[in-house]
Motif scaffolding. Sequence first.
Motif, PDB file in Angstrom:
ATOM      1  N   LEU A   3       0.845  -1.192   0.000  1.00  8.91           N
ATOM      2  CA  LEU A   3       0.000   0.000   0.000  1.00  8.91           C
ATOM      3  C   LEU A   3       0.879   1.240   0.000  1.00  8.91           C
ATOM      4  CD1 LEU A   3      -2.559  -1.077   2.727  1.00  8.91           C
ATOM      5  CD2 LEU A   3      -2.920  -1.073   0.264  1.00  8.91           C
ATOM      6  N   SER A   4       0.393   2.308  -0.626  1.00  5.90           N
ATOM      7  CA  SER A   4       1.204   3.526  -0.694  1.00  5.90           C
ATOM      8  C   SER A   4       1.465   4.101   0.692  1.00  5.90           C
ATOM      9  CB  SER A   4       0.551   4.557  -1.605  1.00  5.90           C
ATOM     10  OG  SER A   4      -0.651   5.028  -1.047  1.00  5.90           O
ATOM     11  N   THR A   5       0.534   3.949   1.633  1.00  3.85           N
ATOM     12  CA  THR A   5       0.775   4.468   2.990  1.00  3.85           C
ATOM     13  C   THR A   5       1.904   3.695   3.656  1.00  3.85           C
ATOM     14  OG1 THR A   5      -1.005   3.084   3.855  1.00  3.85           O
ATOM     15  CG2 THR A   5      -1.544   5.374   3.373  1.00  3.85           C
ATOM     16  N   ASP A   6       1.981   2.374   3.384  1.00  3.40           N
ATOM     17  CA  ASP A   6       3.090   1.592   3.934  1.00  3.40           C
ATOM     18  C   ASP A   6       4.420   2.067   3.366  1.00  3.40           C
ATOM     19  OD1 ASP A   6       1.272   0.066   5.374  1.00  3.40           O
ATOM     20  OD2 ASP A   6       1.230  -1.564   3.896  1.00  3.40           O
ATOM     21  N   LEU A   7       4.440   2.331   2.063  1.00  5.33           N
ATOM     22  CA  LEU A   7       5.674   2.808   1.423  1.00  5.33           C
ATOM     23  C   LEU A   7       6.068   4.183   1.948  1.00  5.33           C
ATOM     24  CD1 LEU A   7       5.460   1.836  -2.358  1.00  5.33           C
ATOM     25  CD2 LEU A   7       7.026   0.970  -0.634  1.00  5.33           C
ATOM     26  N   THR A   8       5.111   5.092   2.048  1.00  2.00           N
ATOM     27  CA  THR A   8       5.458   6.440   2.504  1.00  2.00           C
ATOM     28  C   THR A   8       5.914   6.419   3.963  1.00  2.00           C
ATOM     29  OG1 THR A   8       3.133   6.930   2.952  1.00  2.00           O
ATOM     30  CG2 THR A   8       4.018   7.686   0.854  1.00  2.00           C
ATOM     31  N   ASP A   9       5.259   5.619   4.792  1.00  2.00           N
ATOM     32  CA  ASP A   9       5.690   5.526   6.195  1.00  2.00           C
ATOM     33  C   ASP A   9       7.107   4.968   6.281  1.00  2.00           C
ATOM     34  OD1 ASP A   9       3.249   6.523   7.021  1.00  2.00           O
ATOM     35  OD2 ASP A   9       2.448   4.569   7.635  1.00  2.00           O
ATOM     36  N   ALA A  10       7.372   3.923   5.508  1.00  2.00           N
ATOM     37  CA  ALA A  10       8.710   3.325   5.503  1.00  2.00           C
ATOM     38  C   ALA A  10       9.745   4.304   4.956  1.00  2.00           C
ATOM     39  CB  ALA A  10       8.704   2.040   4.687  1.00  2.00           C
ATOM     40  N   LEU A  11       9.363   5.056   3.941  1.00  2.00           N
ATOM     41  CA  LEU A  11      10.274   6.034   3.342  1.00  2.00           C
ATOM     42  C   LEU A  11      10.587   7.159   4.321  1.00  2.00           C
ATOM     43  CD1 LEU A  11      11.919   7.182   1.060  1.00  2.00           C
ATOM     44  CD2 LEU A  11       9.823   7.949  -0.020  1.00  2.00           C
ATOM     45  N   ILE A  12       9.591   7.655   5.003  1.00  2.00           N
ATOM     46  CA  ILE A  12       9.818   8.717   5.991  1.00  2.00           C
ATOM     47  C   ILE A  12      10.781   8.237   7.071  1.00  2.00           C
ATOM     48  CG2 ILE A  12       8.713  10.068   7.821  1.00  2.00           C
ATOM     49  CD1 ILE A  12       6.249  10.263   5.914  1.00  2.00           C
ATOM     50  N   ALA A  13      10.655   6.983   7.478  1.00  2.00           N
ATOM     51  CA  ALA A  13      11.533   6.439   8.514  1.00  2.00           C
ATOM     52  C   ALA A  13      12.990   6.342   8.050  1.00  2.00           C
ATOM     53  CB  ALA A  13      11.031   5.062   8.943  1.00  2.00           C
ATOM     54  N   LEU A  14      13.215   6.297   6.739  1.00  2.00           N
ATOM     55  CA  LEU A  14      14.577   6.184   6.203  1.00  2.00           C
ATOM     56  C   LEU A  14      15.331   7.513   6.144  1.00  2.00           C
ATOM     57  CD1 LEU A  14      13.950   3.836   3.119  1.00  2.00           C
ATOM     58  CD2 LEU A  14      15.025   3.223   5.295  1.00  2.00           C
ATOM     59  N   ILE A  15      14.632   8.624   6.161  1.00  2.00           N
ATOM     60  CA  ILE A  15      15.257   9.931   5.940  1.00  2.00           C
ATOM     61  C   ILE A  15      16.103  10.317   7.153  1.00  2.00           C
ATOM     62  CG2 ILE A  15      14.823  12.381   5.503  1.00  2.00           C
ATOM     63  CD1 ILE A  15      12.177  11.397   4.149  1.00  2.00           C
ATOM     64  N   PRO A  16      17.410  10.533   6.944  1.00  2.00           N
ATOM     65  CA  PRO A  16      18.285  10.910   8.065  1.00  2.00           C
ATOM     66  C   PRO A  16      17.846  12.234   8.691  1.00  2.00           C
ATOM     67  CG  PRO A  16      19.565  10.328   6.115  1.00  2.00           C
ATOM     68  CD  PRO A  16      18.134  10.433   5.685  1.00  2.00           C
ATOM     69  N   GLU A  17      17.821  12.263  10.007  1.00  2.00           N
ATOM     70  CA  GLU A  17      17.368  13.460  10.725  1.00  2.00           C
ATOM     71  C   GLU A  17      18.435  14.546  10.804  1.00  2.00           C
ATOM     72  OE1 GLU A  17      15.802  12.278  14.501  1.00  2.00           O
ATOM     73  OE2 GLU A  17      14.334  10.948  13.601  1.00  2.00           O
ATOM     74  N   ASP A  18      19.686  14.207  10.475  1.00  2.00           N
ATOM     75  CA  ASP A  18      20.766  15.188  10.600  1.00  2.00           C
ATOM     76  C   ASP A  18      20.928  16.080   9.381  1.00  2.00           C
ATOM     77  OD1 ASP A  18      21.899  13.462   8.750  1.00  2.00           O
ATOM     78  OD2 ASP A  18      23.738  13.126   9.891  1.00  2.00           O
ATOM     79  N   GLY A  19      20.048  15.924   8.383  1.00  2.00           N
ATOM     80  CA  GLY A  19      20.129  16.755   7.188  1.00  2.00           C
ATOM     81  C   GLY A  19      20.937  16.141   6.069  1.00  2.00           C
ATOM     82  N   SER A  20      21.614  15.025   6.338  1.00  2.00           N
ATOM     83  CA  SER A  20      22.328  14.355   5.250  1.00  2.00           C
ATOM     84  C   SER A  20      21.304  13.674   4.354  1.00  2.00           C
ATOM     85  CB  SER A  20      23.350  13.351   5.796  1.00  2.00           C
ATOM     86  OG  SER A  20      22.717  12.383   6.596  1.00  2.00           O
ATOM     87  N   ARG A  21      21.725  13.286   3.189  1.00  2.00           N
ATOM     88  CA  ARG A  21      20.770  12.726   2.235  1.00  2.00           C
ATOM     89  C   ARG A  21      20.874  11.218   2.171  1.00  2.00           C
ATOM     90  NH1 ARG A  21      22.509  11.470  -3.082  1.00  2.00           N
ATOM     91  NH2 ARG A  21      24.724  11.743  -3.295  1.00  2.00           N
TER      92      ARG A  21
END
Length: 105
Positions: A3-21
């Motif tokens: 589901l797209s909500t599962d993908l977006t939730d998983a994707l948000i969890a991957l984004i580094p919080e320190d500003g790196s990409r």
Amino acid sequence: MPLSTDLTDALIALIPEDGSRISNAEIKAALEQGVGEPLSDTQLEEAKSLVVAMGAAEKARGPGGGLKAPDIEPPPARSRNSNGGPAQGRQASVAAAPASPPRAR
């Protein structure tokens, strides 16, 4: 297909919080591992676009593209010298004053 909500939730969890990409390749590999099946480029782009539209990430510049946390500057890059160790700061060279021309007598 996840589901797209599962993908977006998983994707948000991957984004580094320190500003790196996180690069597109890293995103795709992590999401595919998480859902247990391959993702199409279209699915990946839709998930990334949704996360950006939500304001949870912004597109990152650089080789491999990717995403980064919004409104956070990335940490400074660590410089390396040619031997692979930390680079030393540039040292100012001191130039000798030019010699005075000989005086005419």
